[in-house]
Design a protein around this motif. Structure first.
Motif, PDB file in Angstrom:
ATOM      1  N   CYS A 111       0.826  -1.065   0.067  1.00  0.00           N
ATOM      2  CA  CYS A 111       0.027   0.105  -0.073  1.00  0.00           C
ATOM      3  C   CYS A 111       1.036   1.252  -0.033  1.00  0.00           C
ATOM      4  N   ASP A 121      -6.411 -10.531   9.266  1.00  0.00           N
ATOM      5  CA  ASP A 121      -6.573 -11.029   7.877  1.00  0.00           C
ATOM      6  C   ASP A 121      -5.966 -10.323   6.729  1.00  0.00           C
ATOM      7  N   GLU A 122      -5.978  -8.751   6.704  1.00  0.00           N
ATOM      8  CA  GLU A 122      -5.595  -7.930   5.853  1.00  0.00           C
ATOM      9  C   GLU A 122      -3.877  -8.055   5.863  1.00  0.00           C
ATOM     10  N   GLU A 148      -5.187  -5.156  10.873  1.00  0.00           N
ATOM     11  CA  GLU A 148      -6.060  -6.292  11.130  1.00  0.00           C
ATOM     12  C   GLU A 148      -5.420  -7.657  10.502  1.00  0.00           C
ATOM     13  N   HIS A 176      -5.980  -0.092   9.351  1.00  0.00           N
ATOM     14  CA  HIS A 176      -6.515  -0.881   8.668  1.00  0.00           C
ATOM     15  C   HIS A 176      -5.792  -2.210   8.250  1.00  0.00           C
ATOM     16  N   VAL A 177      -4.359  -1.883   8.025  1.00  0.00           N
ATOM     17  CA  VAL A 177      -3.518  -3.132   7.669  1.00  0.00           C
ATOM     18  C   VAL A 177      -3.198  -4.032   8.952  1.00  0.00           C
ATOM     19  N   ARG A 222      -3.019 -11.261   4.292  1.00  0.00           N
ATOM     20  CA  ARG A 222      -3.387 -11.176   2.817  1.00  0.00           C
ATOM     21  C   ARG A 222      -2.252 -10.691   2.001  1.00  0.00           C
ATOM     22  N   MET A 223      -1.861  -9.355   2.395  1.00  0.00           N
ATOM     23  CA  MET A 223      -1.006  -8.610   1.822  1.00  0.00           C
ATOM     24  C   MET A 223       0.474  -9.236   1.899  1.00  0.00           C
TER      25      MET A 223
END
Length: 428
Positions: A374, A393-394, A391, A388-389, A397-398
């Motif tokens: 990002c 799960d996020e 979290e 946000h990142v 994923r990244m």
């Protein structure tokens, strides 16, 4: 081979430039940028003997380049136990990092300045069978002296910025053409560099685009006992890393940290400055701003009260990328050009960065296309994005997306090894 009046003039000056070189070294020594005990190496005076047998000399322009070469050298050494490896760099930090990571039959020296008597002394002692330059180091005296000795030169992981290309094209195009003809083969990171080198006169048959060598480098090492101890000290607290920060970025990271803490109250920020000797200055500034700070070089522990941990040590980036699920890459919200994103990608840390990533533009573009990173526009945006990142799960994923991009280019190392072995053995 093309001739250049400007190059001839430079070589004539370099042949008589020992006084200039000595003065420059003294200025750097006074500024704390040279190792006083090994200053002779910068004049081409060796501090160790040359080993017997074939010798490949590798030179890297930066700390990141130096580290990225080590895994390839390790693998080359396993395949060819008769070969030894000389690794040179020009900074104290690179020497400190390399000292603890050198593969078998490898050793480090500081590179001599491009002063012909010093270069000659260096080459007379080491007599390398092959010279390997990483990134875009084009040294007139070195390339000229290597050519006189018929020592083949390879340029791998080559990268030339638009600014460097403009400089060569405007002021020394003929010299660049003559020097590039002294390089036997070039492996470029991307097409832009390939085009720039050909426009300066590199014969296209000597050039191939292979990608960046950092893709094939081994994951940064760490001390597992230290990782376990630090994880225990965190007691499950969320944390994030501001990696390889430069002046001005620590205060900005603290600003983003304050914003993210509105959503993550126990959040810890780990700051790993690009230059660890700035640690005291960073800690002092943060404490003046009211932050509760612990400093690693002072052996201060992380407690439940610690808000920011300043990791001002050398050679521990692998530890911080493993501990922190999200990493902001320093040098990207100030006009530095960014740092190697494959280091966090290889260790499962999600990547955030600013717009100034010119040093690794191709890599960041690929990460962006893979939804693996990002970009943030300022420190406030970093704080919002971080909340946000973080979290789980996020972040996962990244990190997984970045690892897939990172692992897809591992054949770059194989291509470089094949080229260098062929050149060492005199295979066309």
């Amino acid at each position: 081979m093309p001739r250049s009046v400007l190059l001839a003039a430079y070589l004539a000056w370099s042949n008589r430039a020992e006084r200039y070189g000595t003065r420059k070294l003294q200025q750097r020594l006074d500024a704390g940028k040279e190792d006083a005990e090994r200053l002779g190496e910068r004049r081409g005076i060796p501090s160790i003997d040359r080993p017997d047998g074939p010798l490949i000399w590798f030179h890297a322009a930066s700390v990141g380049e130096s580290v990225s070469l080590l895994e390839m050298i390790r693998r080359m050494g396993e395949e060819r136990p008769d070969v030894s490896f000389l690794i040179t760099s020009g900074t104290i930090t690179s020497a400190e990092i390399l000292a603890s990571r050198l593969p078998p039959r490898s050793f480090h020296q500081y590179v001599p300045l491009d002063v012909r008597p010093w270069v000659r002394r260096f080459l007379d002692h080491w007599a390398p069978d092959l010279i390997v330059l990483a990134e875009a180091e084009i040294w007139p005296a070195l390339l000229h002296e290597a050519s006189l000795r018929d020592i083949p030169v390879a340029l791998i992981n080559a990268r030339m910025t638009a600014a460097a290309h403009r400089k060569w094209r405007r002021f020394a195009r003929g010299a660049a053409r003559s020097l590039l003809h002294r390089i036997a083969h070039v492996q470029a990171q991307e097409g832009e560099t390939a085009g720039r080198l050909m426009s300066l006169g590199l014969p296209p048959e000597r050039l191939e685009v292979t990608g960046t060598l950092k893709e094939g480098s081994k994951a940064l090492p760490h001390d597992e006992a230290e990782r376990v101890a630090l994880a225990r000290a965190l007691q499950g607290r969320p944390c994030w890393l501001a990696a390889s920060t430069h002046e001005g970025e620590e205060a900005g990271a603290a600003e983003a940290h304050a914003q993210a803490r509105r959503s993550w109250q126990k959040l810890l920020l780990v700051i790993a400055p690009r230059h660890p000797d700035r640690g005291d200055e960073i800690v002092s500034g943060l404490r003046l701003d009211g932050w509760r700070v612990a400093q690693r070089s002072a052996d201060e522990p992380i407690t439940t009260e610690t808000e920011i941990y300043v990791a001002d040590t050398v050679g521990e980036m692998g530890l911080w990328f493993r501990l922190c699920p999200v990493s902001f890459m320093g040098g990207s919200l100030v006009p530095i050009g960014g740092h190697n994103p494959f280091e966090p990608a290889a260790l499962g840390s999600a990547i955030l960065h600013g717009p100034h990533v010119e040093n690794f533009a191709d890599i960041f573009a690929r990460l962006t296309n893979g939804n693996a990173t990002c970009e943030v526009s300022d420190w406030a945006d970093l704080g919002r994005t971080l909340a946000h990142v973080l979290e789980p799960d996020e972040a996962a994923r990244m990190a997984h997306a970045a690892w897939e991009v990172c692992s897809s280019g591992a054949d770059v190392t194989e291509k470089a090894m094949d080229l260098l072995f062929a050149m060492l053995d005199g295979v066309d």
